[in-house]
Structure formats: structure tokens, C-alpha cells
Design a protein around this motif. Structure first.
Motif, PDB file in Angstrom:
ATOM      1  N   LEU A 116       0.824  -1.218   0.000  1.00 22.27           N
ATOM      2  CA  LEU A 116       0.000   0.000   0.000  1.00 22.27           C
ATOM      3  C   LEU A 116       0.854   1.264   0.000  1.00 22.27           C
ATOM      4  CD1 LEU A 116      -2.723  -1.196   2.511  1.00 22.27           C
ATOM      5  CD2 LEU A 116      -3.186  -0.392   0.177  1.00 22.27           C
ATOM      6  N   ILE A 117       1.939   1.257   0.773  1.00 23.02           N
ATOM      7  CA  ILE A 117       2.794   2.445   0.818  1.00 23.02           C
ATOM      8  C   ILE A 117       3.464   2.663  -0.535  1.00 23.02           C
ATOM      9  CG2 ILE A 117       4.862   3.452   1.844  1.00 23.02           C
ATOM     10  CD1 ILE A 117       2.328   3.510   3.655  1.00 23.02           C
ATOM     11  N   THR A 118       3.954   1.587  -1.152  1.00 18.31           N
ATOM     12  CA  THR A 118       4.576   1.713  -2.479  1.00 18.31           C
ATOM     13  C   THR A 118       3.560   2.213  -3.490  1.00 18.31           C
ATOM     14  OG1 THR A 118       6.016  -0.143  -1.896  1.00 18.31           O
ATOM     15  CG2 THR A 118       5.979   0.521  -4.206  1.00 18.31           C
ATOM     16  N   LEU A 119       2.345   1.686  -3.412  1.00 16.34           N
ATOM     17  CA  LEU A 119       1.269   2.127  -4.304  1.00 16.34           C
ATOM     18  C   LEU A 119       0.934   3.598  -4.064  1.00 16.34           C
ATOM     19  CD1 LEU A 119      -0.847   1.290  -6.441  1.00 16.34           C
ATOM     20  CD2 LEU A 119      -2.336   0.602  -4.543  1.00 16.34           C
ATOM     21  N   GLY A 120       0.844   3.991  -2.800  1.00 19.65           N
ATOM     22  CA  GLY A 120       0.528   5.379  -2.483  1.00 19.65           C
ATOM     23  C   GLY A 120       1.586   6.351  -2.973  1.00 19.65           C
ATOM     24  N   GLU A 121       2.852   5.934  -2.913  1.00 21.47           N
ATOM     25  CA  GLU A 121       3.940   6.785  -3.422  1.00 21.47           C
ATOM     26  C   GLU A 121       3.852   6.917  -4.938  1.00 21.47           C
ATOM     27  OE1 GLU A 121       7.296   5.794   0.014  1.00 21.47           O
ATOM     28  OE2 GLU A 121       7.245   4.648  -1.857  1.00 21.47           O
ATOM     29  N   ARG A 122       3.508   5.832  -5.623  1.00 23.99           N
ATOM     30  CA  ARG A 122       3.425   5.864  -7.081  1.00 23.99           C
ATOM     31  C   ARG A 122       2.259   6.723  -7.560  1.00 23.99           C
ATOM     32  NH1 ARG A 122       5.742   0.701  -9.040  1.00 23.99           N
ATOM     33  NH2 ARG A 122       7.897   0.968  -8.347  1.00 23.99           N
ATOM     34  N   GLU A 123       1.139   6.625  -6.861  1.00 24.44           N
ATOM     35  CA  GLU A 123      -0.082   7.312  -7.299  1.00 24.44           C
ATOM     36  C   GLU A 123      -0.283   8.661  -6.629  1.00 24.44           C
ATOM     37  OE1 GLU A 123      -3.220   4.439  -6.553  1.00 24.44           O
ATOM     38  OE2 GLU A 123      -3.145   3.807  -8.664  1.00 24.44           O
ATOM     39  N   SER A 124       0.640   9.049  -5.735  1.00 21.75           N
ATOM     40  CA  SER A 124       0.447  10.262  -4.927  1.00 21.75           C
ATOM     41  C   SER A 124      -0.918  10.229  -4.247  1.00 21.75           C
ATOM     42  CB  SER A 124       0.580  11.516  -5.809  1.00 21.75           C
ATOM     43  OG  SER A 124       1.860  11.592  -6.368  1.00 21.75           O
ATOM     44  N   ASP A 125      -1.221   9.076  -3.620  1.00 19.35           N
ATOM     45  CA  ASP A 125      -2.536   8.791  -3.053  1.00 19.35           C
ATOM     46  C   ASP A 125      -2.418   8.681  -1.541  1.00 19.35           C
ATOM     47  OD1 ASP A 125      -5.052   7.915  -2.446  1.00 19.35           O
ATOM     48  OD2 ASP A 125      -4.755   5.891  -3.231  1.00 19.35           O
ATOM     49  N   THR A 126      -2.954   9.678  -0.832  1.00 24.15           N
ATOM     50  CA  THR A 126      -2.847   9.649   0.628  1.00 24.15           C
ATOM     51  C   THR A 126      -3.724   8.558   1.238  1.00 24.15           C
ATOM     52  OG1 THR A 126      -4.539  11.362   0.826  1.00 24.15           O
ATOM     53  CG2 THR A 126      -2.256  12.087   0.810  1.00 24.15           C
ATOM     54  N   GLU A 174      -3.854   3.748   4.629  1.00 22.52           N
ATOM     55  CA  GLU A 174      -4.163   2.324   4.774  1.00 22.52           C
ATOM     56  C   GLU A 174      -2.901   1.519   5.092  1.00 22.52           C
ATOM     57  OE1 GLU A 174      -6.260   0.904   1.330  1.00 22.52           O
ATOM     58  OE2 GLU A 174      -7.785   2.460   1.478  1.00 22.52           O
ATOM     59  N   GLY A 175      -1.796   1.903   4.464  1.00 21.55           N
ATOM     60  CA  GLY A 175      -0.531   1.226   4.741  1.00 21.55           C
ATOM     61  C   GLY A 175      -0.089   1.432   6.176  1.00 21.55           C
ATOM     62  N   ILE A 176      -0.217   2.653   6.676  1.00 24.36           N
ATOM     63  CA  ILE A 176       0.135   2.955   8.065  1.00 24.36           C
ATOM     64  C   ILE A 176      -0.737   2.136   9.012  1.00 24.36           C
ATOM     65  CG2 ILE A 176      -0.013   4.775   9.821  1.00 24.36           C
ATOM     66  CD1 ILE A 176       0.930   6.711   7.530  1.00 24.36           C
ATOM     67  N   PHE A 177      -2.016   2.039   8.702  1.00 22.61           N
ATOM     68  CA  PHE A 177      -2.923   1.232   9.532  1.00 22.61           C
ATOM     69  C   PHE A 177      -2.477  -0.227   9.551  1.00 22.61           C
ATOM     70  CE2 PHE A 177      -6.665  -1.503  10.000  1.00 22.61           C
ATOM     71  CZ  PHE A 177      -7.170  -1.043  11.211  1.00 22.61           C
ATOM     72  N   ALA A 178      -2.072  -0.758   8.376  1.00 21.86           N
ATOM     73  CA  ALA A 178      -1.631  -2.154   8.292  1.00 21.86           C
ATOM     74  C   ALA A 178      -0.387  -2.387   9.135  1.00 21.86           C
ATOM     75  CB  ALA A 178      -1.386  -2.544   6.832  1.00 21.86           C
ATOM     76  N   TYR A 179       0.576  -1.465   9.087  1.00 17.14           N
ATOM     77  CA  TYR A 179       1.777  -1.605   9.924  1.00 17.14           C
ATOM     78  C   TYR A 179       1.405  -1.606  11.408  1.00 17.14           C
ATOM     79  CZ  TYR A 179       4.852  -0.631   5.901  1.00 17.14           C
ATOM     80  OH  TYR A 179       5.523  -0.661   4.715  1.00 17.14           O
ATOM     81  N   ARG A 180       0.480  -0.752  11.789  1.00 21.43           N
ATOM     82  CA  ARG A 180       0.087  -0.686  13.202  1.00 21.43           C
ATOM     83  C   ARG A 180      -0.657  -1.949  13.626  1.00 21.43           C
ATOM     84  NH1 ARG A 180      -0.936   5.846  13.171  1.00 21.43           N
ATOM     85  NH2 ARG A 180       1.049   6.354  14.189  1.00 21.43           N
ATOM     86  N   GLU A 181      -1.415  -2.516  12.691  1.00 24.40           N
ATOM     87  CA  GLU A 181      -2.041  -3.808  12.973  1.00 24.40           C
ATOM     88  C   GLU A 181      -0.964  -4.865  13.220  1.00 24.40           C
ATOM     89  OE1 GLU A 181      -5.812  -4.851  12.845  1.00 24.40           O
ATOM     90  OE2 GLU A 181      -5.256  -2.972  13.801  1.00 24.40           O
ATOM     91  N   ALA A 182       0.037  -4.920  12.341  1.00 28.45           N
ATOM     92  CA  ALA A 182       1.108  -5.910  12.491  1.00 28.45           C
ATOM     93  C   ALA A 182       1.776  -5.791  13.854  1.00 28.45           C
ATOM     94  CB  ALA A 182       2.132  -5.749  11.381  1.00 28.45           C
TER      95      ALA A 182
END
Length: 218
Positions: A148-158, A163-171
Motif C-alpha cells: 500500500l505504501i509503495t502504491l501510495g507513493e506511485r499514485e500520490s494517493d494519501t 491504509e498502509g500505516i494502519f496495516a503496519y500498526r495492525e502488524a
């Protein structure tokens, strides 16, 4: 098949790619007799093992050819390792597929492979639940965060970054410092990087402060 498994492990520990190339050959030899028609689940297992060897080889060699072959092998395995028949193996194969797609997406550019990876990880999480398989659940959450973070960087999509930050916090709910210190530190580092990216993009000092805290934890 056993020879391929031994060569894969050896290839992961050694430098170079010769052992992994030999592993790929061994698994492909096995598939000449372990056919889908004759032994469908053994065929699927060997396809998964082949995909793992190809993915590792692709990372070492660079380029996309081996990674594309790995993705194909994992997708072949999923034809017999279905969720209904073999849910644990299905989830593991979805996770492997997602990892291969992330690596392929990083090599190719674009977003198609990364979106495929996000989908594969979310499929895996249907069986890799926190209650049933806590550490595998955390592994897949961390992998999902990377995609998700890689995708967000590519698409400039916050939205993808959040969502990526949430996934890391879940982990990190299962990647505790006491239970899995190196994985805990890795996830904290990943979280810090993601928060830095989001904080830069939004001009948000609170996110950057959170990133500093995560890096200090790592």
C-alpha cells in the motif's frame, strides 16, 4: 522435489544464484511426474516451491523474467490449493503471490502489479486471522503495508498511505518487542518511513513527530 527444497534453502543462505537455478530445474523435473491430473495437491505444492525459488532467484538476478515466472507458478498452485480444499495453503500461497507481485511491481514501475499484490494480501487475511494465526496474520499485515505504501507513493494517493500505516500498526499488535524483536523493529522502521512520506506530503508535523518516535523505537 526434496532436492529442489534443499537447493532453495542453500541458495537463500549463499551468495550467487547457481543453487537457486539448480532448484528451479529440480522442481520442473518433478512436475513432469507430479502432474495436475495425477496428483493435484502435490502438483500445487511443487508449483508453490517452484514459485518461491523463482522469486528468490529474481531478487538476486534483477530483471523481471524470473519474477513473472514466479507469479505464474503461484497462480498455477492456486488452481488446486483452493480456499475450500486447503485454506491454510491457499492463504500462504496468496501471501507468496503478493510478495512476488510487490517485487515485480518495484522492478517494472506502474501500479498494476502493486494493486494485484494488495488484493492477494487481503485474500490471505481472510484465513490468516489474528485469532487463528497471529504471527502469520502480522506477517501479511506488514506485507500489505509495504504494498500500500509503495502504491501510495506511485499514485500520490494519501488514502493508500493511510491504509498502509494502519496495516503496519495492525502488524505491531502481534509483532511485539518481547515475542519477535527483529520483526517488531522492522515494522517500526516501515511505519516511520510511511509516516515521514505522509507527513512530507501533507505538511503535517504531527505525522513527522510520530515518525521520529517509530524510528527511535526501532
Amino acid at each position: 522435489t526434496n532436492l529442489g527444497a534443499a537447493l532453495t534453502t542453500l541458495g537463500q543462505r549463499e551468495g550467487g544464484s547457481e543453487r537457486l537455478q539448480e532448484a528451479v530445474v529440480a522442481f520442473r523435473e518433478a512436475l513432469k511426474e507430479r502432474t495436475r491430473e495425477r496428483v493435484p495437491l502435490d502438483w500445487a505444492t511443487t508449483q508453490t516451491n517452484l514459485g518461491t525459488a523463482l522469486k528468490t532467484l529474481g531478487k538476486k538476478e534483477g530483471g523481471t523474467e524470473r519474477l513473472q515466472e514466479a507469479v505464474f507458478a503461484f497462480r498455477e498452485a492456486l488452481k488446486e490449493n483452493t480456499r475450500e480444499r486447503a485454506p491454510v495453503q491457499w492463504a500462504a500461497t496468496q501471501n507468496n503471490l503478493g510478495n512476488a507481485l510487490v517485487t515485480l511491481g518495484e522492478q517494472e514501475g506502474g501500479t498494476e502489479q502493486l494493486k494485484g499484490a494488495v488484493s492477494a494480501f487481503r485474500e490471505a487475511l481472510k484465513e490468516r486471522t489474528r485469532e487463528r494465526m497471529p504471527l502469520q496474520w502480522a506477517d501479511t499485515q506488514n506485507n500489505l503495508g509495504i504494498a500500500l505504501i509503495t502504491l501510495g507513493e506511485r499514485e500520490s494517493d494519501t488514502a493508500s498511505l493511510n491504509e498502509g500505516i494502519f496495516a503496519y500498526r495492525e502488524a505491531l499488535k502481534e509483532y511485539t518487542r518481547e515475542r519477535a524483536p527483529l520483526k517488531w523493529a522492522m515494522a517500526q522502521n516501515n511505519l516511520g518511513t510511511a509516516l515521514t512520506t505522509l507527513g512530507d506530503r501533507e505538511g503535517d508535523t504531527e505525522r513527522l513527530q510520530e515518525a521520529v518516535f517509530a524510528f527511535c523505537e526501532a
